[in-house]
Write a protein that holds these residues in place. Structure first.
Motif, PDB file in Angstrom:
ATOM      1  N   ALA A 103       0.802  -1.227   0.000  1.00  0.00           N
ATOM      2  CA  ALA A 103       0.000   0.000   0.000  1.00  0.00           C
ATOM      3  C   ALA A 103       0.833   1.275   0.000  1.00  0.00           C
ATOM      4  N   ILE A 104       2.129   1.179   0.208  1.00  0.00           N
ATOM      5  CA  ILE A 104       2.957   2.385   0.240  1.00  0.00           C
ATOM      6  C   ILE A 104       2.994   2.990  -1.158  1.00  0.00           C
ATOM      7  N   LYS A 105       2.737   4.278  -1.220  1.00  0.00           N
ATOM      8  CA  LYS A 105       2.775   4.972  -2.503  1.00  0.00           C
ATOM      9  C   LYS A 105       4.206   5.396  -2.810  1.00  0.00           C
ATOM     10  N   THR A 106       4.522   5.461  -4.086  1.00  0.00           N
ATOM     11  CA  THR A 106       5.862   5.851  -4.504  1.00  0.00           C
ATOM     12  C   THR A 106       6.250   7.172  -3.845  1.00  0.00           C
ATOM     13  N   GLY A 107       7.424   7.174  -3.240  1.00  0.00           N
ATOM     14  CA  GLY A 107       7.914   8.366  -2.539  1.00  0.00           C
ATOM     15  C   GLY A 107       7.606   8.375  -1.054  1.00  0.00           C
ATOM     16  N   GLN A 108       6.758   7.475  -0.588  1.00  0.00           N
ATOM     17  CA  GLN A 108       6.403   7.406   0.827  1.00  0.00           C
ATOM     18  C   GLN A 108       7.291   6.428   1.571  1.00  0.00           C
ATOM     19  N   MET A 109       7.376   6.623   2.903  1.00  0.00           N
ATOM     20  CA  MET A 109       8.128   5.726   3.771  1.00  0.00           C
ATOM     21  C   MET A 109       7.299   5.476   5.022  1.00  0.00           C
ATOM     22  N   ILE A 110       7.331   4.227   5.499  1.00  0.00           N
ATOM     23  CA  ILE A 110       6.652   3.903   6.755  1.00  0.00           C
ATOM     24  C   ILE A 110       7.659   3.248   7.699  1.00  0.00           C
ATOM     25  N   PRO A 128      13.756  -7.811  18.481  1.00  0.00           N
ATOM     26  CA  PRO A 128      12.948  -6.688  17.986  1.00  0.00           C
ATOM     27  C   PRO A 128      13.737  -5.873  16.955  1.00  0.00           C
ATOM     28  N   VAL A 129      13.039  -5.456  15.887  1.00  0.00           N
ATOM     29  CA  VAL A 129      13.671  -4.702  14.808  1.00  0.00           C
ATOM     30  C   VAL A 129      12.764  -3.541  14.415  1.00  0.00           C
ATOM     31  N   GLN A 130      13.373  -2.376  14.203  1.00  0.00           N
ATOM     32  CA  GLN A 130      12.646  -1.238  13.653  1.00  0.00           C
ATOM     33  C   GLN A 130      13.093  -1.042  12.215  1.00  0.00           C
ATOM     34  N   LEU A 131      12.124  -1.071  11.297  1.00  0.00           N
ATOM     35  CA  LEU A 131      12.393  -0.954   9.871  1.00  0.00           C
ATOM     36  C   LEU A 131      11.836   0.353   9.321  1.00  0.00           C
ATOM     37  N   GLU A 132      12.497   0.871   8.322  1.00  0.00           N
ATOM     38  CA  GLU A 132      11.946   1.926   7.471  1.00  0.00           C
ATOM     39  C   GLU A 132      11.738   1.278   6.115  1.00  0.00           C
ATOM     40  N   VAL A 133      10.517   1.356   5.603  1.00  0.00           N
ATOM     41  CA  VAL A 133      10.202   0.787   4.299  1.00  0.00           C
ATOM     42  C   VAL A 133       9.789   1.928   3.384  1.00  0.00           C
ATOM     43  N   ALA A 134      10.539   2.086   2.280  1.00  0.00           N
ATOM     44  CA  ALA A 134      10.264   3.172   1.333  1.00  0.00           C
ATOM     45  C   ALA A 134       9.878   2.594  -0.017  1.00  0.00           C
ATOM     46  N   ALA A 135       8.895   3.221  -0.654  1.00  0.00           N
ATOM     47  CA  ALA A 135       8.505   2.839  -2.012  1.00  0.00           C
ATOM     48  C   ALA A 135       9.293   3.711  -2.979  1.00  0.00           C
ATOM     49  N   LEU A 136      10.291   3.112  -3.637  1.00  0.00           N
ATOM     50  CA  LEU A 136      11.105   3.855  -4.601  1.00  0.00           C
ATOM     51  C   LEU A 136      10.401   3.955  -5.947  1.00  0.00           C
ATOM     52  N   ALA A 137       9.608   2.942  -6.246  1.00  0.00           N
ATOM     53  CA  ALA A 137       8.795   2.883  -7.458  1.00  0.00           C
ATOM     54  C   ALA A 137       7.650   1.935  -7.147  1.00  0.00           C
ATOM     55  N   LEU A 142      12.523  -0.344  -0.603  1.00  0.00           N
ATOM     56  CA  LEU A 142      13.788  -0.313   0.113  1.00  0.00           C
ATOM     57  C   LEU A 142      13.483  -0.496   1.591  1.00  0.00           C
ATOM     58  N   VAL A 143      14.096  -1.503   2.203  1.00  0.00           N
ATOM     59  CA  VAL A 143      13.898  -1.800   3.618  1.00  0.00           C
ATOM     60  C   VAL A 143      15.231  -1.560   4.319  1.00  0.00           C
ATOM     61  N   ILE A 144      15.253  -0.623   5.257  1.00  0.00           N
ATOM     62  CA  ILE A 144      16.489  -0.323   5.975  1.00  0.00           C
ATOM     63  C   ILE A 144      16.263  -0.433   7.477  1.00  0.00           C
ATOM     64  N   SER A 145      17.351  -0.670   8.183  1.00  0.00           N
ATOM     65  CA  SER A 145      17.260  -0.707   9.647  1.00  0.00           C
ATOM     66  C   SER A 145      17.201   0.728  10.150  1.00  0.00           C
ATOM     67  N   ARG A 146      16.177   1.021  10.919  1.00  0.00           N
ATOM     68  CA  ARG A 146      16.056   2.369  11.480  1.00  0.00           C
ATOM     69  C   ARG A 146      17.108   2.584  12.565  1.00  0.00           C
ATOM     70  N   HIS A 147      17.378   1.539  13.322  1.00  0.00           N
ATOM     71  CA  HIS A 147      18.418   1.515  14.346  1.00  0.00           C
ATOM     72  C   HIS A 147      19.204   0.228  14.159  1.00  0.00           C
ATOM     73  N   PRO A 148      20.467   0.209  14.566  1.00  0.00           N
ATOM     74  CA  PRO A 148      21.202  -1.059  14.486  1.00  0.00           C
ATOM     75  C   PRO A 148      20.503  -2.139  15.325  1.00  0.00           C
ATOM     76  N   VAL A 149      20.535  -3.352  14.813  1.00  0.00           N
ATOM     77  CA  VAL A 149      20.014  -4.502  15.537  1.00  0.00           C
ATOM     78  C   VAL A 149      21.208  -5.100  16.281  1.00  0.00           C
ATOM     79  N   ILE A 150      21.108  -5.199  17.597  1.00  0.00           N
ATOM     80  CA  ILE A 150      22.214  -5.728  18.391  1.00  0.00           C
ATOM     81  C   ILE A 150      22.061  -7.240  18.520  1.00  0.00           C
ATOM     82  N   ILE A 151      23.039  -7.961  17.986  1.00  0.00           N
ATOM     83  CA  ILE A 151      23.061  -9.420  18.069  1.00  0.00           C
ATOM     84  C   ILE A 151      24.087  -9.801  19.128  1.00  0.00           C
ATOM     85  N   ASN A 152      23.620 -10.460  20.179  1.00  0.00           N
ATOM     86  CA  ASN A 152      24.529 -10.929  21.229  1.00  0.00           C
ATOM     87  C   ASN A 152      24.995 -12.332  20.840  1.00  0.00           C
TER      88      ASN A 152
END
Length: 189
Positions: A103-110, A128-137, A142-152
């Motif tokens: 449902a993300i429109k091109t140019g939007q990020m959630i 737990p993971v925080q993602l930013e998901v952007a619709a490039l087209a 594009l799915v990026i980590s909003r914060h680093p995920v700490i792996i112990n």
């Protein structure tokens, strides 16, 4: 009128059911290590596969593709830490709401707050993971980590491997809390 409505409905249902495939060449998965308290380096993996299908996103990382910038260290990490002969890959699986991705429109990020099930070295842990998901087209996300995920690494039974690396490199310490960041490009097929 009814025919065009049904065609539009069919096209919408096909796009909702379509699979999203990871573009490995346009994606990155990096991790940061710290040794001897103050020497910090960023390393990466060169090969991974992934998809978003239905309500599940899955990434599989080829652990033999680790790239630390030093060939002998790559070999040691593969053998001593990851034991790639027995555990050739690591996976992350995330349950998502497919509608959010489609449902993300091109140019939007959630922003999405999700739990990832990490399977590494034969151990599954939920992180737990925080993602930013952007619709490039329309067909690119594009799915990026909003914060680093700490792996112990201790949680994944990798402490013996860390100690073996520390001993062979004659280091005082290697931090077992490893920040992981990613930028993943998915294309709809």
């Amino acid at each position: 009128m009814k025919k065009s409505f049904f065609i539009a409905l069919l096209m919408l249902s096909q796009s909702v059911l379509a699979e999203w495939v990871l573009d490995n060449k346009a994606s990155t998965l990096d991790f940061t290590t710290t040794k001897n308290v103050s020497k910090t380096e960023v390393q990466t993996f060169k090969a991974m596969q992934g998809q978003i299908q239905g309500k599940t996103a899955t990434i599989a990382v080829d652990l033999s593709s680790v790239d630390t910038g030093i060939e002998i260290r790559d070999q040691r990490v593969q053998e001593l830490l990851f034991n790639v002969v027995k555990f050739p890959s690591a996976t992350a699986t995330i349950n998502i709401k497919e509608a959010d991705v489609n449902a993300i429109k091109t140019g939007q990020m959630i922003t999405m707050h999700v739990d990832a099930v990490i399977n590494l070295h034969g151990v599954k842990q939920t992180v737990p993971v925080q993602l930013e998901v952007a619709a490039l087209a329309q067909n690119k996300r594009l799915v990026i980590s909003r914060h680093p995920v700490i792996i112990n690494l201790t949680n994944f039974n990798l402490l013996d491997g860390v100690n073996a690396l520390r001993d062979i490199a004659k280091l005082q310490s290697i931090n077992v809390a490893v920040p992981v960041t990613f930028s993943l490009l998915f294309t709809q097929k």
